[in-house]
Design a protein around this motif. Sequence first.
Motif, mmCIF file in Angstrom:
data_model
loop_
_atom_site.group_PDB
_atom_site.id
_atom_site.type_symbol
_atom_site.label_atom_id
_atom_site.label_comp_id
_atom_site.label_asym_id
_atom_site.label_seq_id
_atom_site.Cartn_x
_atom_site.Cartn_y
_atom_site.Cartn_z
ATOM 1 N N VAL A 253 -20.769 14.417 -9.196
ATOM 2 C CA VAL A 253 -19.691 13.652 -9.820
ATOM 3 C C VAL A 253 -19.582 12.288 -9.137
ATOM 4 C CG1 VAL A 253 -17.201 13.551 -10.215
ATOM 5 C CG2 VAL A 253 -18.429 15.719 -10.479
ATOM 6 N N ARG A 254 -19.706 12.287 -7.793
ATOM 7 C CA ARG A 254 -19.604 11.029 -7.053
ATOM 8 C C ARG A 254 -20.671 10.051 -7.517
ATOM 9 N NH1 ARG A 254 -20.099 11.123 -0.599
ATOM 10 N NH2 ARG A 254 -18.203 12.350 -0.814
ATOM 11 N N ALA A 256 -22.149 10.072 -10.407
ATOM 12 C CA ALA A 256 -21.842 9.659 -11.783
ATOM 13 C C ALA A 256 -20.772 8.570 -11.787
ATOM 14 C CB ALA A 256 -21.374 10.866 -12.596
ATOM 15 N N LEU A 257 -19.729 8.740 -10.936
ATOM 16 C CA LEU A 257 -18.652 7.758 -10.888
ATOM 17 C C LEU A 257 -19.134 6.414 -10.349
ATOM 18 C CD1 LEU A 257 -15.686 9.997 -9.638
ATOM 19 C CD2 LEU A 257 -16.041 9.042 -11.932
ATOM 20 N N LYS A 258 -20.185 6.466 -9.512
ATOM 21 C CA LYS A 258 -20.736 5.217 -8.980
ATOM 22 C C LYS A 258 -21.647 4.536 -9.997
ATOM 23 C CE LYS A 258 -22.483 5.833 -4.793
ATOM 24 N NZ LYS A 258 -22.891 6.498 -3.534
ATOM 25 N N GLY A 259 -21.796 5.177 -11.158
ATOM 26 C CA GLY A 259 -22.588 4.555 -12.218
ATOM 27 C C GLY A 259 -24.071 4.811 -12.105
ATOM 28 N N SER A 260 -24.458 5.841 -11.333
ATOM 29 C CA SER A 260 -25.876 6.122 -11.190
ATOM 30 C C SER A 260 -26.490 6.479 -12.540
ATOM 31 C CB SER A 260 -26.071 7.289 -10.215
ATOM 32 O OG SER A 260 -27.412 7.713 -10.252
ATOM 33 N N MET A 261 -27.691 5.971 -12.799
ATOM 34 C CA MET A 261 -28.378 6.314 -14.043
ATOM 35 C C MET A 261 -28.906 7.743 -13.994
ATOM 36 S SD MET A 261 -30.458 2.815 -14.859
ATOM 37 C CE MET A 261 -30.971 3.295 -16.511
ATOM 38 N N LEU A 262 -28.978 8.321 -12.804
ATOM 39 C CA LEU A 262 -29.436 9.708 -12.644
ATOM 40 C C LEU A 262 -28.443 10.412 -11.712
ATOM 41 C CD1 LEU A 262 -32.070 11.461 -13.393
ATOM 42 C CD2 LEU A 262 -32.547 11.252 -10.970
ATOM 43 N N PRO A 263 -27.351 10.979 -12.254
ATOM 44 C CA PRO A 263 -26.282 11.508 -11.397
ATOM 45 C C PRO A 263 -26.605 12.884 -10.810
ATOM 46 C CG PRO A 263 -25.670 11.759 -13.679
ATOM 47 C CD PRO A 263 -27.010 11.065 -13.671
ATOM 48 N N TYR A 264 -27.714 12.981 -10.140
ATOM 49 C CA TYR A 264 -28.109 14.214 -9.445
ATOM 50 C C TYR A 264 -28.437 13.868 -8.009
ATOM 51 C CZ TYR A 264 -28.129 16.822 -13.758
ATOM 52 O OH TYR A 264 -27.730 17.437 -14.910
#
Length: 489
Positions: A253-254, A256-264
């Motif tokens: 989630v962190r 994803a919230l930072k705008g990562s294109m790959l939130p894994y």
Amino acid sequence: MSWLKPLSSVWKNTLSKSIQYGAEILHSRIPYSPDNPYLEGIFAPERQEHFSINLKVEGQIPAELDGALMRIGPNPINVKNPCNYHWFTGDGMLHALRLKDGEAHWYKNSYIGSASVQEKLHRPQIPGKTRGVADAVNTNVISFAGKIWALVEAGAYPVELNAALESRRHHLFEDDQDMPFTAHPHIDPETGDIHAICYDALSQNKVFYLQIDSKGKLKHQVEIPVKHGPMIHDCAITKSQVLILDLNVNFSVRSALKGSMLPYQWNPKRQARIGILPFGGQVADIRWYEIDSCFIFHTVNAYDLDSGNVVMDAVVHSKALVSSSQCPIEDQDIRLERFIFEHGTGKVFRTVLSGTKQEFPRINDAYTGRKHQYIYSISFGEFDDPYHVSSNMLLGHDLETGHSESYSFGENWVTGEVIFVARGGAQAENDGWLMSYIHALDGNPSRVVILDAQQMTAGPIATIHLPVRVPVGFHCNWIDYRKLRINYS
Ligand SMILES: [Fe+2]
């Protein structure tokens, strides 16, 4: 931004948006930032789609090959924020080299028509709804149910390609059900059924086992409860069971919230485990085995032993996706390992087959789910390469003798995944050819090489010169045109 404090919140927002807008304009004017290694050099995207004949050939292409060597990979059309671009997320592009009667007939490259690609290229959307996740279809290309399909993990439907290798539709093969799919299904060589462990990036508490028959119809499915949204890039099958890799790269989630294109991200806090599910079984039939923290992008193969134990060979990463927003591989141990899962005890025995850093392991696909003797892979580490993914060494492992051999494509050449293509009627497991796309570090056009698998250290028996540079990408497969149901000339 402390210097914004004296300003009102309205002005802060306006100014922040202006700065962001300005930065986006600046980024759009830079032809992919040198700050991101996956947008330059051997990774730089190819801007044009080509169709070329009259290809230069050195050596002799085996006359019985009738098909195309297809390779797929990321080829971003535009990148809003190059610093944040992740190699795994670029728009998909297919490269195909057609071989027949001992000749190289043509080379073609084309974008895979995901919704965003069609929009960026101002092309009409292809039929079939997208599933709203992992829009770039860039990871694998296979033939199944008589057709050619481009695949990606995390949920998107396969994309069917027509005879011109144009994207025709998004669909779960020939079935109408709305199920996620994966880039790494495994085809049982006896039944022709495809087996896959699939996850949906939008759902973190379950993954799916799908068995699809050789005509493309869904035959069996199992919803498997999980925690933390595991990234499951690959699975393995034996003659009778499927192995589920529930490991330490999880949805973040962190991130994803930072705008990562790959939130894994790497998650060492959770217990890594591998499940074994009999074909046709249900959730209650899964036997879970706990293992030390690790991540596996690619398995080699698996098979059943008479004792009820199961063997699985795989390339094991000590960790993955730890900190970089751009790079899948950082400073981590990568080893070729054998796992033996002891039936009835939950014990797992692990041995190192090769301590050399390597990836993209392949076998003779006719041995999928059966005991194999030979593994082919590519090594890393020959270059002063901070990104750890440039390889120029083909490795061959003989598990019976314990002997490994290697072949270097030369200082100027990086190889992509090397595949094994069996000779027709072959009796020996290693009777066939090794084929790959190789990429020039000096920016010159790429080549395709063919080696005799029984004499790989002798180097290529044929080299086909391509008209353009092919960016380093992901998976490669031989598509045998004699096994396709429609006329892919
Ligand atoms: Fe892969």
